[in-house]
Design a protein around this motif. Structure first.
Motif, short mmCIF file in Angstrom:
data_model
loop_
_atom_site.label_atom_id
_atom_site.label_comp_id
_atom_site.label_asym_id
_atom_site.label_seq_id
_atom_site.Cartn_x
_atom_site.Cartn_y
_atom_site.Cartn_z
N PRO A 90 17.40 -4.25 -4.60
CA PRO A 90 16.56 -4.59 -3.19
C PRO A 90 16.93 -6.20 -3.17
O PRO A 90 16.77 -6.69 -2.29
CB PRO A 90 15.20 -4.16 -3.85
N LYS A 91 16.69 -6.88 -4.35
CA LYS A 91 16.70 -8.45 -4.39
C LYS A 91 17.97 -8.75 -3.85
O LYS A 91 18.05 -9.88 -3.09
CB LYS A 91 16.40 -8.92 -5.95
N ARG A 96 21.29 -11.08 0.32
CA ARG A 96 22.47 -11.09 1.10
C ARG A 96 22.05 -11.23 2.44
O ARG A 96 22.82 -12.02 3.28
CB ARG A 96 23.27 -9.83 0.82
N ILE A 97 21.23 -10.54 2.87
CA ILE A 97 20.71 -10.59 4.28
C ILE A 97 20.11 -11.97 4.79
O ILE A 97 20.58 -12.53 5.88
CB ILE A 97 19.50 -9.56 4.55
N ALA A 98 19.66 -12.76 3.81
CA ALA A 98 19.14 -14.17 4.21
C ALA A 98 20.41 -15.09 4.40
O ALA A 98 20.24 -15.91 5.06
CB ALA A 98 18.07 -14.62 3.11
N THR A 99 21.34 -14.87 3.48
CA THR A 99 22.62 -15.79 3.41
C THR A 99 23.45 -15.36 4.73
O THR A 99 23.64 -16.20 5.15
CB THR A 99 23.46 -15.22 2.24
N MET A 100 23.40 -14.03 5.08
CA MET A 100 24.20 -13.98 6.27
C MET A 100 23.42 -14.73 7.48
O MET A 100 23.98 -15.04 8.33
CB MET A 100 24.38 -12.54 6.61
N PHE A 107 20.21 -19.23 -3.45
CA PHE A 107 19.70 -19.12 -4.69
C PHE A 107 18.94 -18.05 -4.98
O PHE A 107 17.87 -17.68 -4.33
CB PHE A 107 19.22 -20.52 -5.43
N CYS A 108 19.26 -17.02 -5.66
CA CYS A 108 18.53 -15.78 -5.83
C CYS A 108 18.24 -15.56 -7.34
O CYS A 108 19.20 -15.82 -8.08
CB CYS A 108 19.39 -14.41 -5.35
#
Length: 117
Positions: A90-91, A96-100, A107-108
């Motif tokens: 989930p993280k 990945r969605i935020a990066t896209m 940074f995660c």
């Protein structure tokens, strides 16, 4: 006398046919079958045969057994990495969605659990 000669001819014919069939089977097995079956992958027939030979319950288990046997250190690393991704799916998806959306690297933070859990 005629029956003895008849039996001799039959035995000679039997040997002839036996040798002929053996040669034809050899030529088929060496010359025709490999190119023919190389292009026939009906329902993954070749993989199913390999799985049967290895002895796994399905193609996935057979492949895993072959990879583990061939390179145990890399298999251990692969399993650890797979577990890391599965535990943090989930993280990773949210990151990945935020990066896209932003188009920028992000940074995660992920969690690494001890091996016993």
């Amino acid at each position: 006398m005629a029956s003895i000669i008849g039996q001799a001819n039959n035995r000679r014919d039997q040997w002839f046919y036996l040798i002929l069939v053996g040669i034809m089977a050899f030529l088929f097995g060496v010359g025709i079958a490999p190119p023919l079956f190389n292009h026939i992958t009906w329902k993954h027939f070749d993989q199913r045969v390999a799985s049967f030979i290895v002895g796994g319950k399905d193609r996935w288990d057979s492949g895993a057994a072959m990879m583990q046997g061939a390179r145990p250190e890399q298999w251990s690393s692969f399993m650890w990495e797979d577990r890391l991704v599965q535990d943090n799916q989930p993280k990773i998806r949210d990151c990945r969605i935020a990066t896209m959306q932003t188009g920028q690297p992000k940074f995660c933070v992920i969690t690494i659990k001890p091996a016993s859990q």
